[in-house]
Design a protein around this motif. Structure first.
Motif, PDB file in Angstrom:
ATOM      1  N   ARG A 144      -4.721  -6.018   7.381  1.00  0.00           N
ATOM      2  CA  ARG A 144      -3.459  -7.231   7.292  1.00  0.00           C
ATOM      3  C   ARG A 144      -1.723  -6.730   6.372  1.00  0.00           C
ATOM      4  O   ARG A 144      -0.982  -6.887   6.753  1.00  0.00           O
ATOM      5  N   GLU A 145      -2.262  -6.363   5.155  1.00  0.00           N
ATOM      6  CA  GLU A 145      -0.831  -5.204   4.640  1.00  0.00           C
ATOM      7  C   GLU A 145      -0.156  -4.832   5.489  1.00  0.00           C
ATOM      8  O   GLU A 145       1.396  -5.150   5.391  1.00  0.00           O
ATOM      9  N   LEU A 146      -0.213  -3.967   5.592  1.00  0.00           N
ATOM     10  CA  LEU A 146      -0.104  -3.023   7.168  1.00  0.00           C
ATOM     11  C   LEU A 146       0.579  -4.087   8.402  1.00  0.00           C
ATOM     12  O   LEU A 146       1.000  -3.065   9.481  1.00  0.00           O
ATOM     13  N   GLY A 147      -0.021  -5.377   8.666  1.00  0.00           N
ATOM     14  CA  GLY A 147       0.029  -5.655   9.777  1.00  0.00           C
ATOM     15  C   GLY A 147      -0.256  -5.297  11.535  1.00  0.00           C
ATOM     16  O   GLY A 147      -0.705  -5.388  12.314  1.00  0.00           O
ATOM     17  N   LEU A 148      -1.686  -4.340  10.750  1.00  0.00           N
ATOM     18  CA  LEU A 148      -2.867  -3.816  11.872  1.00  0.00           C
ATOM     19  C   LEU A 148      -3.544  -4.700  12.194  1.00  0.00           C
ATOM     20  O   LEU A 148      -4.649  -4.337  13.150  1.00  0.00           O
ATOM     21  N   MET A 159       2.561  -2.986  -1.758  1.00  0.00           N
ATOM     22  CA  MET A 159       2.262  -2.014  -0.505  1.00  0.00           C
ATOM     23  C   MET A 159       1.881  -1.311  -0.509  1.00  0.00           C
ATOM     24  O   MET A 159       1.163  -0.095  -0.267  1.00  0.00           O
ATOM     25  N   ALA A 160       0.578  -1.749   0.457  1.00  0.00           N
ATOM     26  CA  ALA A 160      -0.627  -0.499   1.462  1.00  0.00           C
ATOM     27  C   ALA A 160      -0.099  -0.026   1.619  1.00  0.00           C
ATOM     28  O   ALA A 160       1.373   0.577   2.890  1.00  0.00           O
ATOM     29  N   GLU A 187      -0.034   3.683   4.796  1.00  0.00           N
ATOM     30  CA  GLU A 187      -1.440   4.052   5.526  1.00  0.00           C
ATOM     31  C   GLU A 187      -2.331   4.897   4.991  1.00  0.00           C
ATOM     32  O   GLU A 187      -3.755   5.776   5.541  1.00  0.00           O
ATOM     33  N   ALA A 188      -2.201   6.123   4.191  1.00  0.00           N
ATOM     34  CA  ALA A 188      -2.632   7.051   4.165  1.00  0.00           C
ATOM     35  C   ALA A 188      -4.276   6.155   2.799  1.00  0.00           C
ATOM     36  O   ALA A 188      -5.328   6.677   2.360  1.00  0.00           O
ATOM     37  N   GLU A 189      -3.430   5.131   2.563  1.00  0.00           N
ATOM     38  CA  GLU A 189      -4.572   4.029   1.720  1.00  0.00           C
ATOM     39  C   GLU A 189      -5.837   3.627   2.298  1.00  0.00           C
ATOM     40  O   GLU A 189      -6.648   3.554   2.080  1.00  0.00           O
ATOM     41  N   LEU A 190      -5.648   3.232   3.676  1.00  0.00           N
ATOM     42  CA  LEU A 190      -6.870   2.932   4.768  1.00  0.00           C
ATOM     43  C   LEU A 190      -6.702   3.756   5.049  1.00  0.00           C
ATOM     44  O   LEU A 190      -8.108   3.811   5.312  1.00  0.00           O
TER      45      LEU A 190
END
Length: 68
Positions: A52-56, A1-2, A4-7
């Motif tokens: 997408r994975e984070l629902g953003l 799962m992604a 926020e830090a990776e993003l």
């Protein structure tokens, strides 16, 4: 799962890449991936997959720097 830090790291890498500051590296699934300026679209796609994975994806957001 992604995460926020990776993003955030991917967005910073993209900014550095398209502004010519450096060849960038990101960590993905335990691997190090290097990106050259010609591969900016691949990195942008990775950012979009994280969003997408984070629902953003449905949220209104600023465009990535240098992208119209």
């Amino acid at each position: 799962m992604a995460t926020e830090a990776e993003l955030a790291a991917a967005k910073l890498a993209y900014s550095n890449l398209i502004t010519g500051r450096q060849v960038v590296q990101i960590q993905r699934d335990g691997r190090t991936i290097n990106f050259q300026p010609a591969e900016a679209s691949i990195l942008k796609s990775y950012i979009e997959s994280l969003e997408r994975e984070l629902g953003l994806m449905g949220r209104r957001r600023r465009p990535l720097m240098g992208v119209r």
